[in-house]
Structure formats: structure tokens, C-alpha cells
Design an enzyme around this catalytic site. Sequence first.
Site, PDB file in Angstrom:
ATOM      1  N   ASN A 126      38.819  32.876  50.203  1.00 45.38           N
ATOM      2  CA  ASN A 126      38.367  34.232  49.881  1.00 45.38           C
ATOM      3  C   ASN A 126      36.852  34.301  49.972  1.00 45.38           C
ATOM      4  O   ASN A 126      36.156  33.363  49.591  1.00 45.38           O
ATOM      5  CB  ASN A 126      38.809  34.597  48.455  1.00 45.38           C
ATOM      6  CG  ASN A 126      38.372  35.994  48.057  1.00 45.38           C
ATOM      7  OD1 ASN A 126      38.487  36.935  48.838  1.00 45.38           O
ATOM      8  ND2 ASN A 126      37.863  36.150  46.833  1.00 45.38           N
ATOM      9  N   ASP A 159      39.275  35.097  41.798  1.00 48.68           N
ATOM     10  CA  ASP A 159      37.923  34.574  42.073  1.00 48.68           C
ATOM     11  C   ASP A 159      37.629  33.279  41.315  1.00 48.68           C
ATOM     12  O   ASP A 159      36.473  33.006  40.968  1.00 48.68           O
ATOM     13  CB  ASP A 159      36.849  35.630  41.731  1.00 48.68           C
ATOM     14  CG  ASP A 159      37.006  36.906  42.539  1.00 48.68           C
ATOM     15  OD1 ASP A 159      37.498  36.830  43.681  1.00 48.68           O
ATOM     16  OD2 ASP A 159      36.648  37.978  42.025  1.00 48.68           O
ATOM     17  N   HIS A 174      33.597  36.334  48.604  1.00 52.30           N
ATOM     18  CA  HIS A 174      33.239  37.213  47.491  1.00 52.30           C
ATOM     19  C   HIS A 174      31.724  37.456  47.502  1.00 52.30           C
ATOM     20  O   HIS A 174      30.950  36.515  47.689  1.00 52.30           O
ATOM     21  CB  HIS A 174      33.670  36.579  46.168  1.00 52.30           C
ATOM     22  CG  HIS A 174      33.454  37.489  45.005  1.00 52.30           C
ATOM     23  ND1 HIS A 174      34.330  38.509  44.684  1.00 52.30           N
ATOM     24  CD2 HIS A 174      32.439  37.570  44.114  1.00 52.30           C
ATOM     25  CE1 HIS A 174      33.862  39.159  43.637  1.00 52.30           C
ATOM     26  NE2 HIS A 174      32.727  38.621  43.269  1.00 52.30           N
TER      27      HIS A 174
HETATM   28  C1  GAR Z   1      32.335  41.896  51.767  1.00 46.13           C
HETATM   29  O1  GAR Z   1      31.072  42.085  51.201  1.00 46.13           O
HETATM   30  C2  GAR Z   1      33.180  40.982  50.893  1.00 46.13           C
HETATM   31  O2  GAR Z   1      32.446  40.003  50.225  1.00 46.13           O
HETATM   32  C3  GAR Z   1      33.741  41.970  49.913  1.00 46.13           C
HETATM   33  O3  GAR Z   1      34.085  43.080  50.694  1.00 46.13           O
HETATM   34  C4  GAR Z   1      33.118  43.209  51.754  1.00 46.13           C
HETATM   35  C5  GAR Z   1      33.842  43.463  53.052  1.00 46.13           C
HETATM   36  O4  GAR Z   1      32.956  43.752  54.093  1.00 46.13           O
HETATM   37  N1  GAR Z   1      34.883  41.408  49.234  1.00 46.13           N
HETATM   38  C6  GAR Z   1      35.156  41.631  47.957  1.00 46.13           C
HETATM   39  O5  GAR Z   1      34.481  42.350  47.244  1.00 46.13           O
HETATM   40  C7  GAR Z   1      36.395  40.902  47.454  1.00 46.13           C
HETATM   41  N2  GAR Z   1      36.382  40.819  46.009  1.00 46.13           N
HETATM   42  P1  GAR Z   1      33.453  43.873  55.586  1.00 46.13           P
HETATM   43  O6  GAR Z   1      34.706  44.754  55.592  1.00 46.13           O
HETATM   44  O7  GAR Z   1      32.332  44.510  56.321  1.00 46.13           O
HETATM   45  O8  GAR Z   1      33.759  42.482  56.095  1.00 46.13           O
END
Ligand code: GAR
Length: 191
Positions: A101, A144, A103
Site C-alpha cells: 500500500n 496502514d 500512503h
Molecule cells: C496518493 O497520494 C496516495 O498516497 C493516496 O491517494 C493518492 C492517489 O493519487 N492514498 C491514500 O490516501 C490511501 N490511504 P493518484 O491517484 O494520483 O495515484
Amino acid sequence: MNILVLVSGTGTNLQALIDAEKAGRLGPGRIAGVISDRPAYALERAKAAGIPGLVEKAGSGLSDRILHDAREMDAGFIILAGFLSILEGEIISAYGGRIVNLHPSLLPKFGGAGMYGERVHRAVLDAGEKESGCTVHLVDAGTDTGPILLQRKVPVLPTDTADSLAERIHTEEHIAIVEAAALMAERLNSK
Ligand code: GAR
């Protein structure tokens, strides 16, 4: 080494993985499929790259449906690249040590249920943190909480908004997700 990528949003991290594979930087890794838990722009990116993509709607039975799909495509491991549902049940043990994952904080800080996307960056700013970053970790039964594979740090500037901080972290995420994918592909390939 087939990789299944799970997404929920715009998919810039998926794009980083697609570009890395094209450039030969995923080692034996090959993106075999993309699943989103909602209609999302990330699926357009998959389509443009010729990678099979599908929607498995968030909600009841999602984890089992994804497990079924993962087995169908013979996925060696699974990457959660901006995936906002929580995986649970059999998939956690069936793919034990083979789900990663991404994060957008330096876990264990600012993780857990309800901590995703912009909420994370707001919480970091509210707490007056001097640095933040991103974490790639193995998924366990918690949210997480699994073992950390790698982290990349960025400074938090006094002038930062949630958006500017998110953007700085995004750049590091694109590096981290590719490093982690290549690491997993090499590791699992040599087993
Ligand atoms: C990323 O910043 C990732 O870390 C976050 O969603 C975004 C997706 O960006 N994930 C979370 O918050 C999971 N808890 P993207 O769609 O541009 O790859």
C-alpha cells in the site's frame, strides 16, 4: 511476475508504474491488470496503455471479488496505488506479504481509518509537523499498520497548503511506488 494495481482516483502513481515498466525499470514485473473500486480516470490510463481494467464497486464482498480477479490474472502481487477501500478477509492471508500500500504520510504518523488523500495533509499541517512524506508498506489485517518497505521524506514549509504539500509528496510517491514494485517483483521472482 504479474502485478495487479488497485486504484480509486486520478492514477498518477499508476502512470508512474506504467512508464517505469515501459522503460524496463520494473525488473521482471509486468502490470497485468488494473481494478478500481469506482469509475476513475486511472482506468483511462490503463486503457491507453493497453492494460485490462475493470471496476469492482466499493462495498459488500469487494475484497473477495478482487481476490477472485487476482487469481484469474495470476497476479504475483498487488499494489494499492491510491486505493481508498480497505481490503479484508481471505485476500489478506491468501496474498500475505504480497500486497503493498502507498500512503501519503510518514507512517505510523497520520494513518488509519479515514486518513486518506487531502485529510492526511490537513492533519499534518494542523499538527505543525516540520516534515512529511510517503510510505510504502506491506498490508496486514490492520489499516496502514503493516511492515514498512520504504519511506521518502519532504519538508513541510510554513507557506504550505494541503494542495502544495500533496503535490510535493506526489513527486516522491512516484519514485517510491516504482522502487517498491521493482523490489517486490525481484524478491518474489527469486523465491
Ligand atoms: C496518493 O497520494 C496516495 O498516497 C493516496 O491517494 C493518492 C492517489 O493519487 N492514498 C491514500 O490516501 C490511501 N490511504 P493518484 O491517484 O494520483 O495515484
